[in-house]
Design an enzyme around this catalytic site. Structure first.
Site, PDB file in Angstrom:
ATOM      1  CG  ASN A 113     -44.803  52.142  20.038  1.00  0.00           C
ATOM      2  OD1 ASN A 113     -44.519  53.290  20.369  1.00  0.00           O
ATOM      3  ND2 ASN A 113     -45.804  51.480  20.589  1.00  0.00           N
ATOM      4  CG  HIS A 122     -49.696  50.687  19.427  1.00  0.00           C
ATOM      5  ND1 HIS A 122     -50.463  49.845  20.196  1.00  0.00           N
ATOM      6  CD2 HIS A 122     -49.453  51.780  20.190  1.00  0.00           C
ATOM      7  CE1 HIS A 122     -50.685  50.400  21.372  1.00  0.00           C
ATOM      8  NE2 HIS A 122     -50.093  51.575  21.402  1.00  0.00           N
ATOM      9  CD  GLU A 175     -49.146  45.634  16.385  1.00  0.00           C
ATOM     10  OE1 GLU A 175     -48.742  46.774  16.724  1.00  0.00           O
ATOM     11  OE2 GLU A 175     -49.266  44.688  17.192  1.00  0.00           O
ATOM     12  CB  SER A 188     -49.433  39.444  21.862  1.00  0.00           C
ATOM     13  OG  SER A 188     -50.772  39.039  21.803  1.00  0.00           O
ATOM     14  CB  CYS A 225     -52.710  46.531  22.152  1.00  0.00           C
ATOM     15  SG  CYS A 225     -53.107  47.843  20.966  1.00  0.00           S
ATOM     16  CB  CYS A 262     -52.781  46.602  16.940  1.00  0.00           C
ATOM     17  SG  CYS A 262     -51.774  48.076  17.300  1.00  0.00           S
ATOM     18  CG  ASP A 297     -50.145  53.949  27.013  1.00  0.00           C
ATOM     19  OD1 ASP A 297     -49.489  53.129  27.691  1.00  0.00           O
ATOM     20  OD2 ASP A 297     -50.279  53.846  25.791  1.00  0.00           O
TER      21      ASP A 297
END
Lengths: 145, 145
Positions: free
Chosen positions: B39, B50, B52, B77, B79, B82, B142
Site C-alpha cells: 500500500n 493498495h 494488491e 482481505s 477490498c 482489489c 477515505d
C-alpha cells in the site's frame, strides 16, 4: 455532449494521440472537476491505470465525504476493477458514455445502490469501435480469450 | 508462514517502515513471484495503490493466460477495488493472511468462482490491529464514516 462528458472524451482522445487505448474519465465534485485521467496501459505499461483509476489517482487523497458527493464520468462502461474502485470509495453516481462496445459491471454497481446513467453517445461508441477494429490484439491482450 | 505469504508480509513491513499502511501482496506464477507490492497511500498520496494493485502494477502487462494461472497472496482481505482487479484479470486463486481486522469482498469473489483461502495468520492480524489502533484517522480517512 455536456461539458463533463466532453472533458472525459477529450481525455480519451489525448490517450489515442499518445498511441494508447481511448478511454477517459473525470470526477466531478461541487460542479468542478477534481480529477481527470485516461487509460495508460500502452503509455506506461500499466495494468491498473484505466481511465477511471487514473482520474481517481489524479484526484489524490480525498476524504470519504468528497467521494460520496462526487459524480464519475467515463466514456466507456466501467470494468470490474474500476467498478470495485467506485464501490470502495462510495461514489454514488456514474455517468457512462456508452456500453455497446463493452459492458462493464453496471449490474453489480446498481445492486449496491450506485445510480447509473448511460448516455449511448455516438461519438464515444464510434471512438471505441474504431479503436477495437484497428487494434484488436491490444484490446484483447489482458482480459481476452 | 509459507514463503509467498512471508514475501507479502515483508512487503507490508516495508510499507510500515516507510510510514505507510502495512498491507502487502505478491503474485505468483509457475512457482515464481512475478509482481510484489505494498500500500502506498501515504508514501505517494495514492488513492489506487493498495498492496494488491501495486503488485499487479509491478508485474507489468501480462497476457490473459498468465493471470489465469497466477495465485495472489495478500496479507489482508481484498477490498472492492482489489477484488474487482482480481475479477478483471481472471485470477482464480487468492490466499489471504487474515480477514479479522477487515472483511473484503470475499463473498463476491467466491460467487464468481475465485478460490479463496484464509490463513487466519496471527502475525498478519497483529500487524493490522496494531496499525489501526495507532493510526485510526489514517485507516478511516477515505472509506470511513
Amino acid at each position: 455532449m455536456d461539458a463533463f462528458m466532453q472533458a472525459a472524451f477529450d481525455e480519451a482522445q489525448l490517450g489515442l494521440k499518445e498511441g494508447g487505448i481511448p478511454i477517459g474519465s473525470v470526477i466531478v465534485h461541487g460542479g468542478k472537476i477534481i480529477g481527470r485521467g485516461h487509460n495508460r496501459r500502452v503509455q506506461e505499461g500499466s495494468a491498473t491505470k484505466h481511465g477511471e483509476m487514473d482520474a481517481l489517482e489524479n484526484a489524490g487523497r480525498q476524504p470519504a465525504s468528497v467521494y460520496r458527493d462526487s459524480v464519475l464520468y467515463t466514456t466507456l462502461s466501467p470494468c470490474a476493477m474500476c467498478s470495485g474502485a467506485i464501490l470502495l470509495y462510495g461514489i454514488r453516481k456514474v455517468i457512462i458514455g456508452e456500453h455497446e462496445s463493452f459492458m462493464g459491471e453496471e449490474e453489480l454497481l446498481r445492486s449496491r445502490g450506485v445510480q447509473i446513467e448511460v448516455l449511448d453517445n455516438p461519438e464515444c461508441t464510434h471512438m471505441m469501435k474504431d479503436f477495437i477494429a484497428s487494434k484488436p490484439e491490444l484490446w484483447n491482450e489482458d482480459i481476452g480469450e
